[in-house]
Each structure stands twice: as structure tokens, then as C-alpha cells.
Design an enzyme around this catalytic site. Structure first.
Site, mmCIF file in Angstrom:
data_model
loop_
_atom_site.group_PDB
_atom_site.id
_atom_site.type_symbol
_atom_site.label_atom_id
_atom_site.label_comp_id
_atom_site.label_asym_id
_atom_site.label_seq_id
_atom_site.Cartn_x
_atom_site.Cartn_y
_atom_site.Cartn_z
ATOM 1 N N GLU A 176 -7.743 -10.962 18.116
ATOM 2 C CA GLU A 176 -8.939 -11.376 17.984
ATOM 3 C C GLU A 176 -9.007 -12.393 16.773
ATOM 4 O O GLU A 176 -8.246 -12.013 15.754
ATOM 5 C CB GLU A 176 -10.008 -10.418 17.871
ATOM 6 N N HIS B 164 1.029 -1.211 0.060
ATOM 7 C CA HIS B 164 0.041 0.051 0.171
ATOM 8 C C HIS B 164 0.863 1.181 -0.141
ATOM 9 O O HIS B 164 0.350 2.382 0.288
ATOM 10 C CB HIS B 164 -0.954 0.176 1.139
ATOM 11 N N CYS C 33 2.975 12.255 -13.292
ATOM 12 C CA CYS C 33 3.963 11.467 -14.074
ATOM 13 C C CYS C 33 4.628 10.321 -13.155
ATOM 14 O O CYS C 33 5.411 9.707 -13.256
ATOM 15 C CB CYS C 33 5.082 12.380 -14.410
HETATM 16 P P1 NAD Z 1 -7.168 -3.011 10.318
HETATM 17 O O1 NAD Z 1 -7.051 -1.923 11.028
HETATM 18 O O2 NAD Z 1 -8.251 -3.417 9.454
HETATM 19 O O3 NAD Z 1 -6.836 -4.382 11.392
HETATM 20 C C1 NAD Z 1 -6.135 -4.490 12.267
HETATM 21 C C2 NAD Z 1 -5.900 -5.924 12.939
HETATM 22 O O4 NAD Z 1 -5.079 -6.013 13.772
HETATM 23 C C3 NAD Z 1 -7.371 -6.287 13.625
HETATM 24 O O5 NAD Z 1 -7.561 -7.591 13.211
HETATM 25 C C4 NAD Z 1 -6.782 -6.351 15.390
HETATM 26 O O6 NAD Z 1 -7.525 -7.166 15.841
HETATM 27 C C5 NAD Z 1 -5.380 -6.627 15.042
HETATM 28 N N1 NAD Z 1 -4.364 -6.163 16.315
HETATM 29 C C6 NAD Z 1 -4.446 -5.023 16.840
HETATM 30 N N2 NAD Z 1 -3.752 -4.971 17.755
HETATM 31 C C7 NAD Z 1 -2.812 -6.091 17.639
HETATM 32 C C8 NAD Z 1 -1.731 -6.509 18.154
HETATM 33 N N3 NAD Z 1 -1.132 -5.877 19.197
HETATM 34 N N4 NAD Z 1 -1.173 -7.670 17.994
HETATM 35 C C9 NAD Z 1 -1.789 -8.299 16.711
HETATM 36 N N5 NAD Z 1 -2.812 -8.018 16.166
HETATM 37 C C10 NAD Z 1 -3.554 -6.840 16.665
HETATM 38 O O7 NAD Z 1 -5.606 -3.091 9.662
HETATM 39 P P2 NAD Z 1 -5.324 -3.572 8.238
HETATM 40 O O8 NAD Z 1 -5.939 -5.241 7.991
HETATM 41 O O9 NAD Z 1 -3.880 -3.527 8.036
HETATM 42 O O10 NAD Z 1 -5.917 -2.956 7.212
HETATM 43 C C11 NAD Z 1 -6.038 -1.518 7.214
HETATM 44 C C12 NAD Z 1 -5.463 -1.057 6.137
HETATM 45 O O11 NAD Z 1 -5.202 0.392 6.570
HETATM 46 C C13 NAD Z 1 -4.401 -1.309 5.411
HETATM 47 O O12 NAD Z 1 -4.558 -1.115 4.139
HETATM 48 C C14 NAD Z 1 -3.089 -0.430 5.601
HETATM 49 O O13 NAD Z 1 -2.334 -0.066 4.464
HETATM 50 C C15 NAD Z 1 -3.798 0.832 6.137
HETATM 51 N N6 NAD Z 1 -3.324 1.242 7.615
HETATM 52 C C16 NAD Z 1 -1.925 1.201 7.973
HETATM 53 C C17 NAD Z 1 -1.460 1.405 9.078
HETATM 54 C C18 NAD Z 1 -0.083 1.591 9.339
HETATM 55 O O14 NAD Z 1 0.741 1.863 8.546
HETATM 56 N N7 NAD Z 1 0.468 1.281 10.534
HETATM 57 C C19 NAD Z 1 -2.249 1.946 10.329
HETATM 58 C C20 NAD Z 1 -3.775 1.935 10.003
HETATM 59 C C21 NAD Z 1 -4.167 1.484 8.903
HETATM 60 ZN ZN ZN Z 2 4.905 15.119 -12.328
#
Ligand code: NAD
Ligand code: ZN
Length: 242
Positions: free
Chosen positions: A214, A119, A130
């Protein structure tokens, strides 16, 4: 403390290729909020306004403010024991790939190097027209940043409704197909196509392990579900393995 089944240790000892796929949960213990679940950002903010092309076009200042806020947060936090354990795994296995949905650069800062960024990465920017990349901070004081080609500059992340970088998704699918052990860590398994990777790995014969606080839609499909914090389960796993 979650028990690490002997079966997993045996699979890891004989595995030629190990793949770890991470989501926002891995960074939660560093203080970066996840999107979904308890304390998730999308409980308070609208994804359509802040993380879509339409949202950016409608109000680029708001989207830049949001990304500047998240960048400042990301610069303040540190990689946690989960990121560090994944970095150690890269050294333990000859053939190891990390696939991440995270854009926070924490795996990179922890020292992981063979990373597929599905991502993008919020520390970079790119031109809308570009695609030229711009590293480092952007001066947002006077007006909205523009590229020398005239295109608007935006964060180099994948927004809702956008395609993933072609090479990243192709490499991720190939790695999933080749994996002998595939870990899905800290992801809600709701964002496609990342959510399909463990299924692709499973179909190709990999031993699939989920680590999450979870259960998710992947839990019943995985060979093993290790319930717990990634910053605790992963270091424990490394300790058992070495
Ligand atoms: P999500 O927020 O949808 O889900 C997070 C998951 O992590 C949940 O299932 C939760 O139960 C679990 N979780 C929370 N704390 C935890 C821990 N300490 N140990 C283990 N599991 C834990 O995240 P996703 O599935 O990555 O999808 C979200 C989208 O948002 C992605 O596309 C991502 O690019 C983006 N995102 C990125 C960041 C980042 O870069 N840190 C933060 C938020 C969202
Ligand atoms: Zn450009």
C-alpha cells in the site's frame, strides 16, 4: 504482476552503489506479523507495555514471555522469496548495502551478509548496564537473567524511546548518501530515523524506489512506486535484470 519500468533497469545497470532498506513487510510473507497496517500486532497489543524500558522495568516477566513467544515464532518460519532476492542482489552489485529495521534474523538466514541492523536482533540479548552481548537462548525457567556485572539482561533490540545503535545509524546515513539506487521495501515509513533514509538518499541524488502493498508517506517522494508483495516484486525484478 507489477511491471518493472525500463528506467529502473537502466539505473540499476549503471549504478555503482545500491542500497536496500527493509521493514517488517518483507517478513510478512514468512508469517511474521507486521506492527502496523492490517493484521498488525499493535492493533492487539500495547507497545508501551511490551517494547519500552518502562514496560520492561514494570513487568520484566511479561516482556520476556513476549520475546520468547516471538523467538519461537521466528525460529519456526523460513526466509521467503523476497529475502532470497535481496541476497541475490548483494551478489549482483559490487557495492551493495542492506539496511533493515527487522529484528527477526531472516535476512541473515537467507544469506545476506552486508547488513546494517538498525533496531538490533531479537536472537541476541544484552546487559542493561555494561552492554555485553549474550548470543543464543537464555534460561528463563528459574528467575530473571542477570549479567555477571549484576545488570539485568534484556533482548538486544531497540525499544520505543531508545536511541539507535550509534554506528548503525551513522553507517546507514552514509550508505543513503552514497546510494545511486535506493530501495525502501515493506516499511510503513513511520518509524524515525529509518523513515528519513530514503529522503536523505533522494536529496543526495539517488533514484528512489518504494516496494509496498500500500502507499505510504514516501510514495509521492519516490521516483517509482512498485505496488505489490515484496516476495513477488523483488524476484520479478531480479529476473528482468539478469
Ligand atoms: P510496519 O509494521 O510499521 O509496516 C509494515 C509495512 O509493510 C506496511 O507499510 C505494509 O503495507 C507493508 N507490507 C506488509 N506486507 C507486505 C508485503 N508482503 N510486501 C511488501 N510490503 C508489505 O513495519 P516497519 O516500517 O518495519 O516498522 C515497524 C517497527 O517494528 C520496526 O522498528 C521494526 O524493528 C519492528 N518490527 C520488526 C519485525 C520483524 O523483525 N519482522 C516485525 C514487526 C515489527
Ligand atoms: Zn553487565
Amino acid at each position: 504482476m507489477t511491471d518493472i519500468p525500463e528506467q529502473l533497469i537502466e539505473h540499476l545497470r549503471s549504478a555503482a552503489k545500491v542500497v536496500v532498506s527493509t521493514g517488517a513487510g518483507v517478513s510478512a510473507e514468512s508469517g511474521v506479523p507486521t506492527f502496523r497496517g492490517k493484521d498488525g500486532i499493535w492493533n492487539k497489543m500495547s507497545p508501551q507495555e511490551l517494547a519500552s524500558v518502562d514496560g520492561f522495568m514494570a513487568n520484566p516477566e511479561l516482556v520476556w514471555d513476549w520475546y520468547q513467544y516471538r523467538r519461537e515464532l521466528m525460529n519456526k518460519v523460513e526466509p521467503n522469496p523476497g529475502h532470497e532476492a535481496i541476497c541475490k542482489m548483494e551478489r549482483l552489485f559490487d557495492n551493495f548495502v542492506l539496511i533493515t529495521q527487522n529484528v527477526d534474523n531472516l535476512h541473515q538466514r537467507a544469506g545476506s551478509s552486508n547488513i546494517i541492523e538498525l533496531h538490533g536482533n531479537a536472537t541476541r540479548n544484552k546487559c542493561f548496564s555494561c552492554n555485553e552481548l549474550f548470543e543464543g537462548d537464555i534460561n528463563l525457567k528459574d528467575k530473571l537473567p542477570h549479567c555477571h556485572c549484576g545488570g539485568m539482561i534484556r533482548p538486544d533490540v531497540v525499544w520505543f524511546g531508545e536511541m539507535l545503535p550509534e554506528r548503525a545509524i551513522q553507517n546507514a546515513i552514509k550508505s543513503a548518501e552514497e546510494a545511486e539506487v535506493f530501495f525502501s521495501v515493506g516499511t510503513s515509513a513511520m518509524v524515525q530515523p529509518a523513515a528519513s533514509l530514503p529522503l536523505i538518499a533522494r536529496q543526495a541524488g539517488a533514484f528512489v524506489v518504494e516496494i509496498n502493498i500500500e502507499s505510504t508517506s514516501l510514495t509521492n517522494i519516490a521516483d517509482i512506486f512498485l505496488q505489490g508483495l515484496s516476495g513477488e516484486v523483488l524476484p520479478h525484478l531480479i529476473a528482468e535484470l539478469t
